[in-house]
Design a protein around this motif. Structure first.
Motif, PDB file in Angstrom:
ATOM      1  N   LEU A   1     -26.501  43.072  87.849  1.00  0.00           N
ATOM      2  CA  LEU A   1     -27.052  42.306  88.966  1.00  0.00           C
ATOM      3  C   LEU A   1     -25.927  41.577  89.697  1.00  0.00           C
ATOM      4  O   LEU A   1     -25.023  41.036  89.078  1.00  0.00           O
TER       5      LEU A   1
ATOM      6  N   ILE B   1     -28.813  43.026  95.568  1.00  0.00           N
ATOM      7  CA  ILE B   1     -29.078  42.555  94.198  1.00  0.00           C
ATOM      8  C   ILE B   1     -28.431  43.475  93.163  1.00  0.00           C
ATOM      9  O   ILE B   1     -27.857  43.020  92.179  1.00  0.00           O
TER      10      ILE B   1
ATOM     11  N   ILE C   1     -39.186  39.732  96.938  1.00  0.00           N
ATOM     12  CA  ILE C   1     -38.318  38.776  96.231  1.00  0.00           C
ATOM     13  C   ILE C   1     -39.111  38.123  95.104  1.00  0.00           C
ATOM     14  O   ILE C   1     -38.618  37.951  93.990  1.00  0.00           O
ATOM     15  N   CYS C   2     -40.358  37.795  95.401  1.00  0.00           N
ATOM     16  CA  CYS C   2     -41.207  37.151  94.396  1.00  0.00           C
ATOM     17  C   CYS C   2     -41.430  38.089  93.200  1.00  0.00           C
ATOM     18  O   CYS C   2     -41.363  37.660  92.046  1.00  0.00           O
TER      19      CYS C   2
ATOM     20  N   GLY D   1     -28.350  36.745  93.607  1.00  0.00           N
ATOM     21  CA  GLY D   1     -29.758  36.333  93.610  1.00  0.00           C
ATOM     22  C   GLY D   1     -30.161  35.990  95.034  1.00  0.00           C
ATOM     23  O   GLY D   1     -29.347  35.494  95.801  1.00  0.00           O
ATOM     24  N   ILE D   2     -31.383  36.317  95.398  1.00  0.00           N
ATOM     25  CA  ILE D   2     -31.853  35.985  96.743  1.00  0.00           C
ATOM     26  C   ILE D   2     -33.006  35.006  96.604  1.00  0.00           C
ATOM     27  O   ILE D   2     -33.977  35.278  95.909  1.00  0.00           O
TER      28      ILE D   2
ATOM     29  N   PHE E   1     -39.430  40.426  92.190  1.00  0.00           N
ATOM     30  CA  PHE E   1     -38.168  40.480  91.443  1.00  0.00           C
ATOM     31  C   PHE E   1     -38.023  39.227  90.578  1.00  0.00           C
ATOM     32  O   PHE E   1     -37.731  39.298  89.388  1.00  0.00           O
ATOM     33  N   ASP E   2     -38.274  38.079  91.190  1.00  0.00           N
ATOM     34  CA  ASP E   2     -38.029  36.811  90.491  1.00  0.00           C
ATOM     35  C   ASP E   2     -39.040  36.558  89.374  1.00  0.00           C
ATOM     36  O   ASP E   2     -38.681  36.097  88.295  1.00  0.00           O
ATOM     37  N   ALA E   3     -40.306  36.868  89.645  1.00  0.00           N
ATOM     38  CA  ALA E   3     -41.349  36.545  88.660  1.00  0.00           C
ATOM     39  C   ALA E   3     -41.490  37.640  87.603  1.00  0.00           C
ATOM     40  O   ALA E   3     -41.788  37.357  86.446  1.00  0.00           O
ATOM     41  N   GLU E   4     -41.296  38.908  88.013  1.00  0.00           N
ATOM     42  CA  GLU E   4     -41.558  40.016  87.080  1.00  0.00           C
ATOM     43  C   GLU E   4     -40.319  40.841  86.779  1.00  0.00           C
ATOM     44  O   GLU E   4     -40.425  41.877  86.114  1.00  0.00           O
ATOM     45  N   ASN E   5     -39.155  40.417  87.312  1.00  0.00           N
ATOM     46  CA  ASN E   5     -37.907  41.151  87.084  1.00  0.00           C
ATOM     47  C   ASN E   5     -37.956  42.582  87.612  1.00  0.00           C
ATOM     48  O   ASN E   5     -37.303  43.480  87.070  1.00  0.00           O
TER      49      ASN E   5
END
Lengths: 138, 486
Positions: free
Chosen positions: A110, A38, A71-72, A113-114, A74-78
């Motif tokens: 970045l 990432i 991953i969650c 994306g995963i 990263f995706d939800a809370e950066n």
């Protein structure tokens, strides 16, 4: 010394093969490998942490669940993480603390994306310390 | 020496090849690959045969595990796979839909010509880039509450239209009118919702894009006219994206959940990513209800993006929507599972059609084809790579007879992302595209290199096979003028 992790090439996606003195360490190195996809790991500062707890029916699923939890975050809370402490590790559950910071676009370039860690080619091997393999959907 | 695949495959015709059910113990039905002989060599090397064979293990699968010509190695299902399972006693597999649930393509037509757009293409691409949030970690312009998100997941495209993003006509020209019924937000995890809320109205990254293109070839003028496409040089805009983190998390959650129940249902699968459950089981039903939520979210997402694309065109050309004829041609899903009725071995049968990197291609006269296209068949939108072109095709009776009304979804990768990056740098890719007169704005240069033309099969070849095989009929080809990459 052998590498902590290396990339596996796949036509559409990308995987990680990670090594460690034991499976627990290989789990940590997989997470590092994943975040290296990432962003440059060196660019992540240890500013905050998240506590993570996952359970799964077996070791392979536990590996997928562990990575999918990260991953969650990263995706939800950066959140980007570069250091991981697995504090409790069983075949079907783990508790860990992940250290890092939220994305700062002025410093973090970045890369990819995963979407998720998949179960395809998923492997946990206890021989010779620990060696694990996982393929991501990117 | 004869090619190794020749020992495995039986030729059905020039464009269809069968993997016998004896290829691998546990296959319930044969596999069928739609490809030219020339393509098979690569398909063989790419482990696609194994994956097509593995899908044939799924309980209730009829009558083949299929692969479209853009097929390539996926995780579990091949990308480009089509599998139909009996609703009565078959299974549904989240891996047969994939993580990006209802990743799909929407096409907007304009009455502008390439001569008019060309001089302002850079401005237009910049405007699109600024108006449509894209790239990794991007957040949407919309702020929805959890309650509103539930509405998005239930209503799909209509939610966006009701909230001022586009209109009822857009919704009508969307597959399933932009909404799969039976969506149940109660089956979507808190994590999935948490990922979905900030990402509504975002393009995402990876292979997602906005493309401004010009019509380069019309193969059937009369039919093209029904879709509002009249002349060479006419400008179109293609939107490619999906259900973002919400869909990814729904798939993650249900692959894990269904993986825990396969044993309970006595199902044996050769790859854990093929985790599945009977369609009639509580777990199978829950997945379909959650998948519908993600699919509807994706349609709302593309509907919002369409609105911003229109606003961008209006801003750059200072003309009204009507003056520029900014109407939607169609919107298709290419990662989805649908309950549909088909004829199998002469009998009507309810099946769950998994399309993993494949497009629905229903023929003229089918009740699910919108009124406007009832006489010509359902438009099929097939994006190629950034440098080559894309196609508009139509669904056919042959597709209905042989592929559960399905065809290809794109060009299909042939090169790994790492290999693409090694052989091309993002800056070089941008220069090659610029030499071709294609303007590109990308969130990441590395991302750009991964999507270079060389990483993909030639879309012309792929579409030619679907056309020759008769599973979709090619009508229009368009080539890119400018691209926004996530």
């Amino acid at each position: 010394m052998a590498k902590d992790f290396e990339l596996i090439e796949h036509t559409a996606d990308v995987g990680i093969m990670a090594y460690g003195a034991d499976v627990k360490e290989a789990f940590v190195n997989t997470a590092r490998g994943m975040f290296s996809l990432i962003v440059e790991l060196e660019s992540i500062r240890e500013v905050e942490h998240r506590d993570i707890e996952v359970t799964a029916p077996d070791e392979e699923s536990l590996l997928a669940a562990w990575l999918n939890e990260l991953i969650c975050l990263f995706d939800a809370e950066n959140m980007l993480f570069s250091r991981f402490e697995i504090r409790e590790f069983e075949d079907t559950s783990l508790r860990a603390r992940a250290y890092g910071e939220t994305v700062d676009s002025s410093r973090h370039k970045l890369k990819v994306g995963i979407k998720a860690a998949t179960y395809h080619m998923l492997e946990v091997d206890r021989n010779d310390g620990g060696r694990v393999q996982v393929l991501f959907d990117v | 020496m004869s090619a190794p695949w020749k020992q495995v495959l039986n030729r059905v015709n020039d464009y269809c090849w069968e993997i016998p059910a004896s290829y691998k113990e546990g296959m319930r039905v044969p596999g069928r690959i739609y490809a030219s002989e020339a393509m098979l060599e690569h398909i063989w090397q790419d482990q696609v045969f194994q994956q097509v064979a593995n899908v044939a293990f799924l309980p209730g699968i009829v009558p083949y595990s299929m692969a479209m010509p853009d097929v390539h190695w996926g995780y579990g299902f091949p990308i480009g796979g089509v599998a139909a399972t009996r609703v009565s006693d078959g299974v549904v597999s989240p891996g047969g839909v994939g993580f990006d649930i209802n990743c799909g393509v929407r096409l907007l037509r304009t009455s502008l010509t390439a001569e008019e757009v060309g001089p302002r293409i850079e401005k237009l691409i910049t405007e699109l880039y600024n108006n449509v949030p894209s790239g990794l970690g991007s957040r949407g312009r919309l702020r929805v509450s959890e309650k509103e998100l539930d509405e998005v997941m239930v209503k799909g495209g209509a939610w966006a239209a009701e909230n001022g993003y586009g209109d009822a006509e857009d919704v009508e020209t969307t597959e399933d009118s932009g909404c799969i019924r039976g969506a149940n937000p109660g089956k979507v995890s808190a994590k999935a919702k948490q990922r979905g809320i900030p990402q509504l109205g975002t393009l995402g990254s990876g292979n997602h894009f906005l493309e401004v293109e010009r019509v380069s070839e019309i193969f059937d003028h009369e039919t093209a006219r029904v879709m509002g496409i009249d002349e060479i040089g006419q400008v179109l805009v293609l939107i490619h994206c999906g259900s973002r983190g919400l869909g990814h998390q729904v798939c993650t959650d249900y692959v894990a959940l269904l993986g825990r129940v396969v044993q309970k249902y006595g199902i044996s699968i050769p790859d854990r990513q093929l985790a599945c459950a009977p369609i009639q089981s509580p777990e199978g039903k829950a997945y379909l209800e959650a998948m519908a939520c993600a699919a509807n979210y994706a349609w709302a997402n593309r509907q919002c993006i369409l609105h911003w694309v229109r606003e961008s065109l209006i801003g750059v050309f200072s003309k009204s929507r009507r003056e520029m004829g900014l109407e939607q041609v169609y919107d298709v899903a290419h990662n989805i599972a649908k309950i549909e009725t088909h004829t199998v071995n002469g009998k009507r049968l309810d099946v769950c059609v998994h399309r993993k990197g494949a497009t629905r291609a229903f023929p003229a006269g089918h009740p699910d084809v919108p009124e406007a296209y009832r006489e010509i068949g359902q438009p099929v939108l097939i994006p190629g790579d950034m440098g080559r072109g894309s196609y508009i095709a139509l669904g056919t009776e042959e597709a209905m007879r042989t592929t559960f009304g399905s065809t290809c979804h794109g060009a299909g990768r042939i090169q790994s992302r790492a290999a693409a990056k090694r052989s091309q740098r993002g800056a070089d890719v941008a220069r090659v595209l610029a030499d071709k007169g294609i303007t590109v704005k990308a969130g990441s240069m590395g991302g750009l290199a991964e999507e270079a033309s060389e990483a993909y099969k030639d879309v012309d070849e792929v579409v030619d096979i679907t056309h020759q095989a008769g599973i979709s009929r090619r009508i229009v080809r368009a080539v890119p003028m400018g691209v926004v990459k996530g």
